[in-house]
Write a protein that holds these residues in place. Structure first.
Motif: not given
Length: 181
Positions: A24-26, A31-32, A92-93, A98-99
């Motif tokens: 979900l974060r990616e 997109g999933i 960032r990457d 991440g958050c």
């Protein structure tokens, strides 16, 4: 072949939630697919509805987990460590770890009012602001500073991710880091 035990079923559910939180974060919710999340958890898509009523329900649960991961990390860090980590090239990457404030904002903004994802985002955002406010010693200024800092961090990482792995992206991160520390 026998049925999975309750412990196995609970473990599978947790694996699906964890994989979905990362995806979900990616990729964002659009997109999933159910097949994507089940595959990422090492399961077949046929068992999805044994664990969840809908993809929307899963998105809300996964968003909640994403926020919880961040809050656990924040609890072990000072304010400056959080800011440095947030504005790092690594953050960032790696949006999948991440958050949630940054990664899920576009999905939450487009989700229907009252949807599980939007509800989870609002609750997670409040908890994240409370965590930032907890770093402040002046209680009257704590909430205002928390909103200002979190909005600045989210904006900086959003711009840096959009700029890609470029000198401009690194400039954004470094400039905001210098201002906040």
């Amino acid at each position: 072949m026998g049925r999975a035990s309750r412990a196995d079923a609970a473990q599978h559910r947790e694996e699906v939630v964890h994989a979905t939180s990362r995806l979900l974060r990616e990729r964002g919710s659009a997109g999933i697919s159910v097949q994507d999340v089940m595959s990422a958890a090492g399961l077949t898509h046929g068992g999805f509805y044994k664990h969840f009523a809908s993809k929307d329900e899963l998105m809300g649960i996964a968003a909640t987990e994403a926020f919880e991961e961040v809050l656990v990390r924040m609890a072990a860090m000072t304010r400056d460590e959080v800011v440095q980590d947030y504005l790092s090239v690594g953050h960032r990457d790696d949006p999948g770890h991440g958050c949630a404030c940054t990664a899920l904002a576009p999905d939450a903004a487009q989700a229907e009012v009252g949807s599980p994802l939007r509800t989870a985002y609002g609750e997670g955002l409040e908890k994240t602001l409370d965590a930032f406010a907890g770093y402040e010693t002046d209680a009257e200024e704590a909430r205002r500073k928390a909103v200002l800092e979190l909005a600045t961090l989210v904006g900086a990482v959003t711009l840096a991710r959009a700029a890609g792995q470029t000198p401009l992206s690194e400039e954004i991160l470094a400039t905001v880091l210098a201002e906040l520390t």
